[in-house]
Scaffold this motif. Structure first.
Motif, mmCIF file in Angstrom:
data_model
loop_
_atom_site.group_PDB
_atom_site.id
_atom_site.type_symbol
_atom_site.label_atom_id
_atom_site.label_comp_id
_atom_site.label_asym_id
_atom_site.label_seq_id
_atom_site.Cartn_x
_atom_site.Cartn_y
_atom_site.Cartn_z
ATOM 1 N N GLY A 158 49.279 53.513 12.749
ATOM 2 C CA GLY A 158 48.188 52.780 12.469
ATOM 3 C C GLY A 158 48.094 52.122 11.623
ATOM 4 O O GLY A 158 48.560 52.178 10.395
ATOM 5 N N PHE A 159 47.149 51.452 12.039
ATOM 6 C CA PHE A 159 45.862 50.390 11.113
ATOM 7 C C PHE A 159 44.984 50.530 10.393
ATOM 8 O O PHE A 159 43.508 50.736 10.989
ATOM 9 N N VAL A 160 44.374 51.328 9.010
ATOM 10 C CA VAL A 160 42.456 51.233 8.780
ATOM 11 C C VAL A 160 42.648 49.980 7.681
ATOM 12 O O VAL A 160 42.868 49.561 7.217
ATOM 13 N N GLY A 161 41.721 48.925 8.396
ATOM 14 C CA GLY A 161 40.556 47.966 7.492
ATOM 15 C C GLY A 161 39.964 48.754 6.886
ATOM 16 O O GLY A 161 39.395 49.153 7.339
ATOM 17 N N GLY A 162 39.177 48.149 6.374
ATOM 18 C CA GLY A 162 37.560 47.897 5.247
ATOM 19 C C GLY A 162 36.735 47.194 6.319
ATOM 20 O O GLY A 162 36.108 47.993 6.976
ATOM 21 N N HIS A 219 47.004 51.050 5.881
ATOM 22 C CA HIS A 219 45.212 50.570 5.431
ATOM 23 C C HIS A 219 45.675 49.189 4.617
ATOM 24 O O HIS A 219 46.536 48.775 3.789
ATOM 25 N N ALA A 220 44.566 48.714 4.299
ATOM 26 C CA ALA A 220 43.824 47.291 4.220
ATOM 27 C C ALA A 220 42.573 47.085 3.834
ATOM 28 O O ALA A 220 42.021 46.501 4.481
ATOM 29 N N ALA A 221 42.320 48.462 3.132
ATOM 30 C CA ALA A 221 40.742 48.802 2.610
ATOM 31 C C ALA A 221 40.197 49.202 1.138
ATOM 32 O O ALA A 221 38.999 49.990 1.399
ATOM 33 N N GLY A 222 41.092 48.526 0.076
ATOM 34 C CA GLY A 222 40.368 48.855 -0.809
ATOM 35 C C GLY A 222 40.499 49.911 -1.358
ATOM 36 O O GLY A 222 41.585 51.118 -1.165
ATOM 37 N N GLY A 223 39.241 50.735 -1.657
ATOM 38 C CA GLY A 223 39.394 51.925 -2.185
ATOM 39 C C GLY A 223 39.407 53.627 -1.110
ATOM 40 O O GLY A 223 39.052 54.494 -0.878
ATOM 41 N N VAL A 224 38.805 52.420 0.056
ATOM 42 C CA VAL A 224 38.612 53.468 0.925
ATOM 43 C C VAL A 224 40.487 54.165 2.206
ATOM 44 O O VAL A 224 40.511 55.405 1.610
ATOM 45 N N GLY A 225 41.423 53.161 1.290
ATOM 46 C CA GLY A 225 42.372 53.683 1.279
ATOM 47 C C GLY A 225 42.919 54.879 0.438
ATOM 48 O O GLY A 225 43.869 55.700 0.668
ATOM 49 N N ASP A 226 42.511 55.246 -0.474
ATOM 50 C CA ASP A 226 42.743 55.900 -1.266
ATOM 51 C C ASP A 226 42.542 57.451 -0.345
ATOM 52 O O ASP A 226 43.668 58.321 -0.164
ATOM 53 N N GLY A 227 42.176 57.382 0.690
ATOM 54 C CA GLY A 227 41.648 58.613 1.639
ATOM 55 C C GLY A 227 42.112 58.555 2.357
ATOM 56 O O GLY A 227 43.549 59.954 2.963
ATOM 57 N N VAL A 228 43.281 57.753 3.099
ATOM 58 C CA VAL A 228 43.849 56.834 4.078
ATOM 59 C C VAL A 228 45.175 58.287 3.119
ATOM 60 O O VAL A 228 46.224 58.934 4.090
ATOM 61 N N ILE A 229 45.633 57.310 1.999
ATOM 62 C CA ILE A 229 46.614 57.951 1.268
ATOM 63 C C ILE A 229 46.527 59.943 0.930
ATOM 64 O O ILE A 229 47.500 60.690 1.113
ATOM 65 N N GLU A 230 45.789 59.936 0.399
ATOM 66 C CA GLU A 230 45.091 61.373 0.394
ATOM 67 C C GLU A 230 44.977 62.158 1.456
ATOM 68 O O GLU A 230 45.855 63.637 1.822
ATOM 69 N N ALA A 231 45.185 61.856 3.083
ATOM 70 C CA ALA A 231 45.266 62.042 4.204
ATOM 71 C C ALA A 231 46.387 62.316 4.239
ATOM 72 O O ALA A 231 47.230 63.334 4.851
ATOM 73 N N ALA A 232 48.116 61.179 4.461
ATOM 74 C CA ALA A 232 48.623 61.835 4.134
ATOM 75 C C ALA A 232 49.624 62.433 3.661
ATOM 76 O O ALA A 232 50.654 63.118 4.116
ATOM 77 N N LYS A 233 48.953 62.731 2.103
ATOM 78 C CA LYS A 233 50.094 64.508 1.665
ATOM 79 C C LYS A 233 49.094 65.668 2.369
ATOM 80 O O LYS A 233 50.150 66.653 2.550
#
Length: 341
Positions: A158-162, A219-233
């Protein structure tokens, strides 16, 4: 006569003391360099933080005085620039393309003040008191895309953009190209958050991707990416970070990061300024060849050595021009025609 001589000696001593004192004070003060953050904030563990770390490094190694002004909304850009101007900074940075208009207006209204902007260029219209700094973000994105395609066990990533635009396009299409170069059968799920600071939205998007079969999300989304990483955990899946090495946010889940060393580029410009060579009116572009972008050093914690060896070969091919990494839809289509069977 003796009194007259004594008076002259005292006056000369006072003048010399004042001169030395003033000179010493100026040398102590050094250059003052400041930055205005984008809305992600200085502790976004991504873009703004990388920029601030660059100025902190310059403070430590070059003897400058570094500071920043926090932007909580776009309306803060102009007053923050005014505040840093009033504080007597020698160079003021705008972090991110969203500050393009604010920096341009400030530079036009204050022609004697030096400014810098990251991820934006005015091209031929760049004012003489502004330096624009760009990074070939598509290059490290290509490399982590290759890693993702080589490591996926589900055949989906997946790719999550800002927020959609030229800057994030480079990450997006570079990643897609890397995936397809490694394995054209791997599917890429893509979604934009329309934000750079809504971590909750990033988490929701990533969780949906994981539930749809993706096992690695970049992710390439700044602070949005914090949530992406949390979801992976939470889901026991993998994430790929951006801008700086984000493995420390989830050591068991962040397998690599597409590093765009924003701070390194800013450090270089500050060093140039200190040496009297401020490149005003120019656009400086940094890429793999400059060591300004690449994959995170911690990639070897999760990525097999044989894949890392392949990535090293790809890096050299990109530097040598054998592989031209796409940065938007048009160049991506050309890439597919030229490189993918």
């Amino acid at each position: 006569m003796a009194k007259k001589v004594l008076s002259l000696v005292l006056i000369a001593t006072l003048v010399l003391t004042l001169a030395v004192g003033c000179s010493g004070g100026k040398e102590e003060a050094g250059l003052k360099v400041a930055m205005v953050t984008d809305v992600g904030g200085v502790n976004d563990q991504s873009f703004n933080q990388s920029a601030w770390e660059g100025l902190q490094k310059a403070e430590k190694e070059l003897g400058i005085k570094a500071s920043y002004a926090q932007s909580n909304q776009e309306g803060d850009y102009e007053p923050n620039l005014e505040k840093l101007l009033d504080a007597g900074n020698d160079l003021i940075w705008g972090i991110g393309y969203k500050m393009g208009d604010a920096i341009f207006e400030a530079a036009k209204n204050n022609p004697d003040q030096k400014y810098g902007i990251v991820d934006f260029t005015y091209g031929e219209d760049t004012p003489d008191n502004v330096v624009c700094v760009l990074f070939k973000a598509e290059q490290p994105s290509f490399l982590v895309g290759y890693i993702a395609a080589k490591m996926t066990e589900t055949g989906k990533v997946g790719f999550v953009g800002g927020i959609e635009g030229a800057v994030i396009d480079a990450f997006d299409y570079g990643f897609h190209a890397g995936v397809k170069y490694a394995n054209s059968d791997v599917e890429v799920l893509r979604q934009y958050a329309d934000s750079f600071n809504d971590s909750a939205k990033g988490k929701t998007i990533a969780k949906n991707m994981f539930r749809d079969g993706a096992d690695i999300v970049f992710h390439a989304a700044g602070g949005v990416g914090d949530g992406v990483i949390e979801a992976a955990k939470e889901e026991g899946k993998y994430a790929i970070g951006v801008d700086r090495d984000q493995n420390d946010m989830a050591p068991d889940n962040v397998i690599s990061s597409a590093m765009k060393r924003v701070g390194n580029g800013m450090y270089n410009i500050v060093e140039e300024l200190k040496n009297g060579n401020f490149p005003g009116g120019q656009t400086i572009v940094y890429g793999l060849a400059d060591g300004a972008v690449g994959i995170a050093p911690t990639s070897d914690k999760h990525v097999p050595q044989e894949i890392l060896d392949e990535v090293k070969e790809l890096e050299q091919k990109i530097i040598d021009g054998e592989i031209e990494v796409p940065y938007n839809e048009a160049t991506y289509n050309e890439f597919i025609d030229n490189y993918i069977e």
